[in-house]
Design a protein around this motif. Structure first.
Motif, PDB file in Angstrom:
ATOM      1  N   LYS A 108       0.575  -1.420   0.268  1.00 26.56           N
ATOM      2  CA  LYS A 108       0.273  -0.224  -0.346  1.00 26.56           C
ATOM      3  C   LYS A 108       1.136   1.019  -0.438  1.00 26.56           C
ATOM      4  O   LYS A 108       0.550   2.160  -0.401  1.00 26.56           O
ATOM      5  CB  LYS A 108      -0.839  -0.099   1.122  1.00 26.56           C
ATOM      6  N   GLU A 109       2.160   1.058   1.381  1.00 29.70           N
ATOM      7  CA  GLU A 109       2.632   2.033   1.061  1.00 29.70           C
ATOM      8  C   GLU A 109       3.328   2.789   0.078  1.00 29.70           C
ATOM      9  O   GLU A 109       3.756   3.997  -1.077  1.00 29.70           O
ATOM     10  CB  GLU A 109       3.635   2.436   2.089  1.00 29.70           C
ATOM     11  N   ALA A 110       4.125   1.686  -0.948  1.00 29.25           N
ATOM     12  CA  ALA A 110       4.630   1.648  -2.292  1.00 29.25           C
ATOM     13  C   ALA A 110       3.969   2.225  -3.665  1.00 29.25           C
ATOM     14  O   ALA A 110       3.953   2.733  -4.056  1.00 29.25           O
ATOM     15  CB  ALA A 110       4.893   0.533  -2.836  1.00 29.25           C
ATOM     16  N   ALA A 111       2.801   1.744  -3.351  1.00 28.47           N
ATOM     17  CA  ALA A 111       1.380   2.528  -4.514  1.00 28.47           C
ATOM     18  C   ALA A 111       1.109   3.825  -4.085  1.00 28.47           C
ATOM     19  O   ALA A 111       0.936   4.250  -4.633  1.00 28.47           O
ATOM     20  CB  ALA A 111       0.218   1.153  -3.673  1.00 28.47           C
ATOM     21  N   ASN A 112       1.001   3.933  -3.129  1.00 35.14           N
ATOM     22  CA  ASN A 112       0.931   5.442  -3.037  1.00 35.14           C
ATOM     23  C   ASN A 112       1.807   6.135  -2.928  1.00 35.14           C
ATOM     24  O   ASN A 112       1.613   7.290  -2.901  1.00 35.14           O
ATOM     25  CB  ASN A 112       0.226   6.325  -1.546  1.00 35.14           C
ATOM     26  N   ARG A 113       3.028   5.766  -3.380  1.00 37.77           N
ATOM     27  CA  ARG A 113       4.613   6.739  -2.944  1.00 37.77           C
ATOM     28  C   ARG A 113       4.267   6.772  -5.020  1.00 37.77           C
ATOM     29  O   ARG A 113       4.261   7.863  -4.716  1.00 37.77           O
ATOM     30  CB  ARG A 113       5.992   6.087  -2.964  1.00 37.77           C
ATOM     31  N   TRP A 114       4.267   5.694  -5.541  1.00 32.35           N
ATOM     32  CA  TRP A 114       3.657   5.936  -6.978  1.00 32.35           C
ATOM     33  C   TRP A 114       2.728   7.301  -7.637  1.00 32.35           C
ATOM     34  O   TRP A 114       2.971   7.206  -8.108  1.00 32.35           O
ATOM     35  CB  TRP A 114       3.425   5.009  -7.933  1.00 32.35           C
ATOM     36  N   THR A 115       1.370   6.600  -6.883  1.00 36.58           N
ATOM     37  CA  THR A 115      -0.004   8.124  -6.458  1.00 36.58           C
ATOM     38  C   THR A 115       1.372   9.100  -6.410  1.00 36.58           C
ATOM     39  O   THR A 115       0.496  10.145  -7.558  1.00 36.58           O
ATOM     40  CB  THR A 115      -0.610   8.071  -5.953  1.00 36.58           C
TER      41      THR A 115
END
Length: 233
Positions: free
Chosen positions: A191-198
């Motif tokens: 989730k954290e990785a996805a939000n970083r890309w967001t």
């Protein structure tokens, strides 16, 4: 989970059967003709499991070549084989392809396999009990018959299958108690990785609007960004 180090530097989990090959050392490169295809696959999976991050192909090529001893020319082929086998996930965002693989997926597969083995074990035990009763019944007042011989053979086969299933269950048993917690932790990392890309995508969109005066809808359409694109809660 009992993890032990092998003589060659590899890691082995006696509970789940997982084996991590010895890490690549630049000094050993000259002593080997080269990595096998399966060794390359294993080392590439290490990149995803160790970093728990999302990568583009060019990023994987750099890391694989520098840290894992995989030639950049073979990275694409190895990566595609992992995608084809369902071990690595991929998605296209705009004009770029992204790749990721988290330990939670492997742990979930182990849990599912354990449940299947336990079901098979229970069914086999039930069949064995029924056959045992049939054999005992056939002994009463009877000589050795073809039916009894067939039952004895089937019982022996089921006993062997039961022992094989028991051995399989023992390999997965030690991994099972940690599955839920591991999945929670890796889900959090994902989730954290996805939000970083967001964050990165929103920053690029903001820069493009300021720099070129593009409308947000035009940017979304050009790069295939959905209208409901947002952070994961």
């Amino acid at each position: 989970m009992n993890v032990q180090a092998g003589n060659s530097g590899s890691l082995h989990c006696s509970g789940c059967g997982w084996v991590q090959p010895a890490l690549w050392e630049p000094g050993l490169a000259s002593k080997k003709k080269g990595l096998s295809f399966e060794e390359k696959r294993a080392r590439m999976m290490e990149i995803f499991f160790e970093t728990k991050d999302v990568f583009q192909l060019k990023d994987i090529e750099k890391i694989a070549s520098k840290d894992k001893g995989i030639t950049s020319m073979s990275v694409k082929e190895v990566l595609q084989s992992l995608v084809d086998d369902g071990m690595v996930d991929t998605d296209r965002i705009g004009t770029s392809n992204y790749f990721w693989a988290f330990p939670s997926k492997a742990l979930h597969a182990r849990k599912r396999k354990l449940e299947e083995l336990q079901t098979q074990f229970a069914e086999t035990s039930q069949k064995k009990e029924i056959l045992q009763k049939g054999i005992e019944k056939s002994k009463i007042g009877r000589e050795n018959t073809a039916e009894r011989e067939a039952l004895v053979k089937e019982l022996a086969a089921l006993r062997q299958e039961k022992e094989q299933l028991r051995a399989e269950i023992e390999k997965y048993r030690e991994c099972d108690p940690d599955v839920v917690e591991e999945m929670r932790q890796t889900s959090k990392v994902a989730k954290e990785a996805a939000n970083r890309w967001t964050d990165n995508i929103f920053a690029i969109k903001s820069w493009a609007k300021r720099k070129f005066g593009f409308e947000e809808s035009r940017i979304d359409k050009s790069f295939g960004i959905p209208e409901d694109f947002d952070y994961i809660d």
